[in-house]
Design a protein around this motif. Structure first.
Motif, PDB file in Angstrom:
ATOM      1  N   LEU A 104       0.824  -1.208   0.000  1.00 31.92           N
ATOM      2  CA  LEU A 104       0.000   0.000   0.000  1.00 31.92           C
ATOM      3  C   LEU A 104       0.858   1.259   0.000  1.00 31.92           C
ATOM      4  CD1 LEU A 104      -2.666  -1.202   2.571  1.00 31.92           C
ATOM      5  CD2 LEU A 104      -2.893  -1.114   0.091  1.00 31.92           C
ATOM      6  N   SER A 105       1.975   1.181   0.680  1.00 33.11           N
ATOM      7  CA  SER A 105       2.924   2.303   0.686  1.00 33.11           C
ATOM      8  C   SER A 105       4.275   1.776   1.138  1.00 33.11           C
ATOM      9  CB  SER A 105       2.444   3.430   1.609  1.00 33.11           C
ATOM     10  OG  SER A 105       2.241   2.950   2.933  1.00 33.11           O
ATOM     11  N   ALA A 106       5.323   2.469   0.733  1.00 31.13           N
ATOM     12  CA  ALA A 106       6.682   2.075   1.108  1.00 31.13           C
ATOM     13  C   ALA A 106       7.559   3.317   1.160  1.00 31.13           C
ATOM     14  CB  ALA A 106       7.245   1.062   0.108  1.00 31.13           C
ATOM     15  N   TRP A 107       8.465   3.353   2.115  1.00 35.65           N
ATOM     16  CA  TRP A 107       9.364   4.494   2.246  1.00 35.65           C
ATOM     17  C   TRP A 107      10.604   4.085   3.047  1.00 35.65           C
ATOM     18  CZ3 TRP A 107       5.043   3.478   4.910  1.00 35.65           C
ATOM     19  CH2 TRP A 107       5.076   3.527   6.314  1.00 35.65           C
ATOM     20  N   THR A 108      11.612   4.898   2.956  1.00 36.69           N
ATOM     21  CA  THR A 108      12.851   4.668   3.704  1.00 36.69           C
ATOM     22  C   THR A 108      13.101   5.858   4.616  1.00 36.69           C
ATOM     23  OG1 THR A 108      13.799   3.385   1.875  1.00 36.69           O
ATOM     24  CG2 THR A 108      15.321   4.227   3.545  1.00 36.69           C
ATOM     25  N   LEU A 109      13.324   5.569   5.888  1.00 34.11           N
ATOM     26  CA  LEU A 109      13.575   6.628   6.861  1.00 34.11           C
ATOM     27  C   LEU A 109      14.976   7.210   6.661  1.00 34.11           C
ATOM     28  CD1 LEU A 109      12.079   4.970  10.078  1.00 34.11           C
ATOM     29  CD2 LEU A 109      10.941   6.415   8.389  1.00 34.11           C
ATOM     30  N   ASP A 110      15.219   8.337   7.280  1.00 30.92           N
ATOM     31  CA  ASP A 110      16.519   9.001   7.160  1.00 30.92           C
ATOM     32  C   ASP A 110      17.650   8.109   7.654  1.00 30.92           C
ATOM     33  OD1 ASP A 110      15.292  11.215   6.125  1.00 30.92           O
ATOM     34  OD2 ASP A 110      15.242  12.321   8.024  1.00 30.92           O
ATOM     35  N   ASN A 111      17.330   7.229   8.590  1.00 24.08           N
ATOM     36  CA  ASN A 111      18.373   6.351   9.136  1.00 24.08           C
ATOM     37  C   ASN A 111      18.575   5.082   8.309  1.00 24.08           C
ATOM     38  OD1 ASN A 111      16.136   4.820   9.715  1.00 24.08           O
ATOM     39  ND2 ASN A 111      16.305   4.996  11.958  1.00 24.08           N
ATOM     40  N   GLY A 112      17.853   4.974   7.191  1.00 25.03           N
ATOM     41  CA  GLY A 112      18.017   3.813   6.327  1.00 25.03           C
ATOM     42  C   GLY A 112      17.052   2.678   6.585  1.00 25.03           C
ATOM     43  N   LEU A 113      16.241   2.762   7.630  1.00 25.99           N
ATOM     44  CA  LEU A 113      15.260   1.715   7.919  1.00 25.99           C
ATOM     45  C   LEU A 113      14.159   1.747   6.860  1.00 25.99           C
ATOM     46  CD1 LEU A 113      14.432  -0.443  10.061  1.00 25.99           C
ATOM     47  CD2 LEU A 113      13.016   1.323  11.115  1.00 25.99           C
ATOM     48  N   LYS A 114      13.893   0.587   6.240  1.00 22.33           N
ATOM     49  CA  LYS A 114      12.895   0.497   5.182  1.00 22.33           C
ATOM     50  C   LYS A 114      11.552   0.049   5.755  1.00 22.33           C
ATOM     51  CE  LYS A 114      16.307  -0.553   1.611  1.00 22.33           C
ATOM     52  NZ  LYS A 114      16.747  -1.539   0.586  1.00 22.33           N
ATOM     53  N   ALA A 115      10.488   0.749   5.352  1.00 17.48           N
ATOM     54  CA  ALA A 115       9.150   0.446   5.879  1.00 17.48           C
ATOM     55  C   ALA A 115       8.192   0.178   4.723  1.00 17.48           C
ATOM     56  CB  ALA A 115       8.636   1.616   6.717  1.00 17.48           C
ATOM     57  N   GLU A 116       7.324  -0.803   4.919  1.00 12.24           N
ATOM     58  CA  GLU A 116       6.274  -1.124   3.957  1.00 12.24           C
ATOM     59  C   GLU A 116       4.969  -1.341   4.708  1.00 12.24           C
ATOM     60  OE1 GLU A 116       7.204  -3.745   0.247  1.00 12.24           O
ATOM     61  OE2 GLU A 116       8.327  -4.570   1.943  1.00 12.24           O
ATOM     62  N   LYS A 117       3.879  -0.915   4.108  1.00 12.07           N
ATOM     63  CA  LYS A 117       2.544  -1.210   4.609  1.00 12.07           C
ATOM     64  C   LYS A 117       1.899  -2.149   3.601  1.00 12.07           C
ATOM     65  CE  LYS A 117      -1.741   0.990   6.222  1.00 12.07           C
ATOM     66  NZ  LYS A 117      -2.481   2.273   6.358  1.00 12.07           N
ATOM     67  N   GLY A 417      15.759  -3.612   8.510  1.00 12.14           N
ATOM     68  CA  GLY A 417      16.924  -2.800   8.883  1.00 12.14           C
ATOM     69  C   GLY A 417      18.218  -3.555   8.699  1.00 12.14           C
ATOM     70  N   ASN A 418      19.252  -2.992   9.214  1.00 10.03           N
ATOM     71  CA  ASN A 418      20.570  -3.613   9.163  1.00 10.03           C
ATOM     72  C   ASN A 418      21.231  -3.398  10.515  1.00 10.03           C
ATOM     73  OD1 ASN A 418      22.900  -4.860   8.215  1.00 10.03           O
ATOM     74  ND2 ASN A 418      23.717  -2.975   7.273  1.00 10.03           N
ATOM     75  N   GLY A 419      20.614  -4.020  11.536  1.00 15.17           N
ATOM     76  CA  GLY A 419      21.098  -3.834  12.893  1.00 15.17           C
ATOM     77  C   GLY A 419      20.624  -2.540  13.520  1.00 15.17           C
ATOM     78  N   HIS A 420      19.540  -1.963  12.976  1.00 17.56           N
ATOM     79  CA  HIS A 420      19.039  -0.690  13.481  1.00 17.56           C
ATOM     80  C   HIS A 420      18.543  -0.804  14.923  1.00 17.56           C
ATOM     81  CE1 HIS A 420      19.125   0.489   9.283  1.00 17.56           C
ATOM     82  NE2 HIS A 420      18.797   1.727   9.607  1.00 17.56           N
ATOM     83  N   ILE A 421      18.882   0.161  15.730  1.00 18.18           N
ATOM     84  CA  ILE A 421      18.311   0.298  17.074  1.00 18.18           C
ATOM     85  C   ILE A 421      17.883   1.749  17.232  1.00 18.18           C
ATOM     86  CG2 ILE A 421      19.675  -1.577  18.073  1.00 18.18           C
ATOM     87  CD1 ILE A 421      21.519   0.603  19.262  1.00 18.18           C
TER      88      ILE A 421
END
Length: 423
Positions: A104-117, A417-421
């Motif tokens: 439905l939507s997808a975006w990447t945060l400034d920190n590189g974390l990728k999000a999808e709905k 992510g890639n080890g995101h905290i």
């Protein structure tokens, strides 16, 4: 709780648990496997038509013995055309895009974390409905295509028909990768069986009631499971002062007589007084030719012979017959006010050649479906290209109008992510 009540609850819970387990398996089934299953269901239903019609005859004969009116008998009845029709609807659903897994939507945060709905099934649907055995097929087909299991509780008046249909469906599913437990049917005629389903929130994700106002209201008021509310259809047609007479009469007759016993049929006709004065003879002829019985206000009675005086009940009534309430108004605002007072937010129509008047009608009237120069009979999943519908929602949250595949899904967020905290 009596021993009988406990036994009924245990029976319902057993079916709900089976459906929940099947729903977990359904999440892993592919689009092609679901489509193949729907084609198999359609084929089996047509090949077992004689069994289905024989069992349906038991229901219609019992209904007539009990004095059910013809509108109810029509909703209950099956014939070869209707069986072919719901088999066709399964094939049409199979051809539709699978909503499950749609991003439905997808975006990447400034920190590189990728999000999808992403769209996902609701899970387990509880379906409580009356009379119409085609709902058994439509609901099961839409549920399976959208990755949901379903627990069906049809009305006692269609018990033989529904049991025959579900038995054929189980036989068909046994030869597919869809677990046959994904379609559960509660055959008990005990009224408490439906009430038990209301409260199975640990196993049922959503409840959909479909039928008369009393049934829907009972579910809404007593269910602890979230409810997708369908509504009764007190549908109105407003013939404006600038309406084309031929269009107006055609839409009126179609909306009232095509299938009077369904929820998208017309129940109230609102007429601008100037149009009525100019077209009364054509209107009267059309009404008489189709056997439409008028319940009118004072102005309508003056123009339409044999019209009965309408009372408050007539303005609110869902006749489901060839009766119609007629209100005469002097402007658009009066028409909209009448609909606001008595409408059920289902389907409302205007006939006018004035686009600004139609635009004003669309802005003023609150309903799931609005029509300009078209019949309310199009408020139907099949007619709108959904293949079928599981019901017509008149509420505003989650879904509104004919509910198809997308309306039987919810969403979840998937984050990579890639080890995101989070700091």
């Amino acid at each position: 709780m009596t021993a009988i009540d406990k036994g009924i609850r245990a029976h319902i819970e057993e079916k709900a648990i089976k459906a929940k387990k099947a729903a977990k398996r359904l999440r892993q089934v592919t689009k092609n496997e679901k489509n193949e299953a729907l084609y198999t269901l359609a084929d089996h239903l047509e090949r077992n038509m004689r069994l289905i019609l024989t069992e349906n005859k038991k229901d219609t004969e019992a209904g007539r013995d009990k004095g059910y009116d013809e509108a109810y008998i029509d909703r209950l009845s099956l014939n070869e055309e209707r069986v072919h029709g719901f088999a066709k609807s399964l094939k049409e659903v199979a051809e539709l895009d699978d909503p499950v897994g749609e991003t439905l939507s997808a975006w990447t945060l400034d920190n590189g974390l990728k999000a999808e709905k992403v769209r996902v099934p609701l899970g387990v649907i509880g379906m409580i409905y009356e009379a119409r055995p085609n709902v058994t097929v439509d609901a099961a087909g839409l549920a399976l295509k959208s990755g949901n299991a379903i627990v069906l509780k049809g009305g006692s008046s269609a018990r033989h028909s529904n049991q025959a249909i579900v038995s054929v469906m189980h036989e068909a599913l046994a030869g597919t990768n869809i677990p046959h437990d994904a379609v559960q049917f509660i055959g008990s005629t005990d009224r408490s069986a439906a009430k038990e389903l209301f409260t199975m929130k640990e196993h049922i994700d959503v409840l959909i009631p479909r039928g008369g106002g009393a049934l829907i209201q009972e579910v809404v008021e007593h269910a602890t499971v979230p409810v997708l509310e369908t509504g009764v259809g007190n549908c109105h047609l407003y013939i404006d002062r600038e309406a084309d007479a031929e269009k107006a009469l055609s839409i009126l007759i179609n909306g009232k007589t095509d299938r009077p016993a369904v929820c998208n049929a017309l129940e109230t006709l609102i007429i601008h007084e100037t149009w009525l004065e100019e077209n009364k003879n054509a209107l009267i002829t059309a009404l008489n030719e189709h056997g439409i019985r008028v319940h009118g206000d004072e102005k309508a009675i003056r123009f339409i012979p044999d019209a009965k005086p309408a009372d408050e009940a007539d303005w609110r009534n869902e006749y489901l017959s060839l009766d119609i309430a007629v209100k005469v108004v002097s402007n658009l605002n009066e028409a909209c006010d009448h609909i606001e007072t008595y409408g059920t937010k289902h389907s409302e129509a205007i006939v006018t050649e004035n686009k600004e008047t139609a635009k004003a009608f669309f802005s003023a009237v609150d309903a799931a479906a609005l029509y300009h120069n078209a019949s309310t009979r199009f408020t139907d999943g099949g007619a709108l290209g959904f293949g079928a519908e599981i019901g017509i929602s008149t509420q505003k949250l989650h879904a509104r109008g004919p509910m198809g595949l997308n309306d039987l899904t919810t969403s979840k967020y998937m984050l990579t992510g890639n080890g995101h905290i989070r700091i």
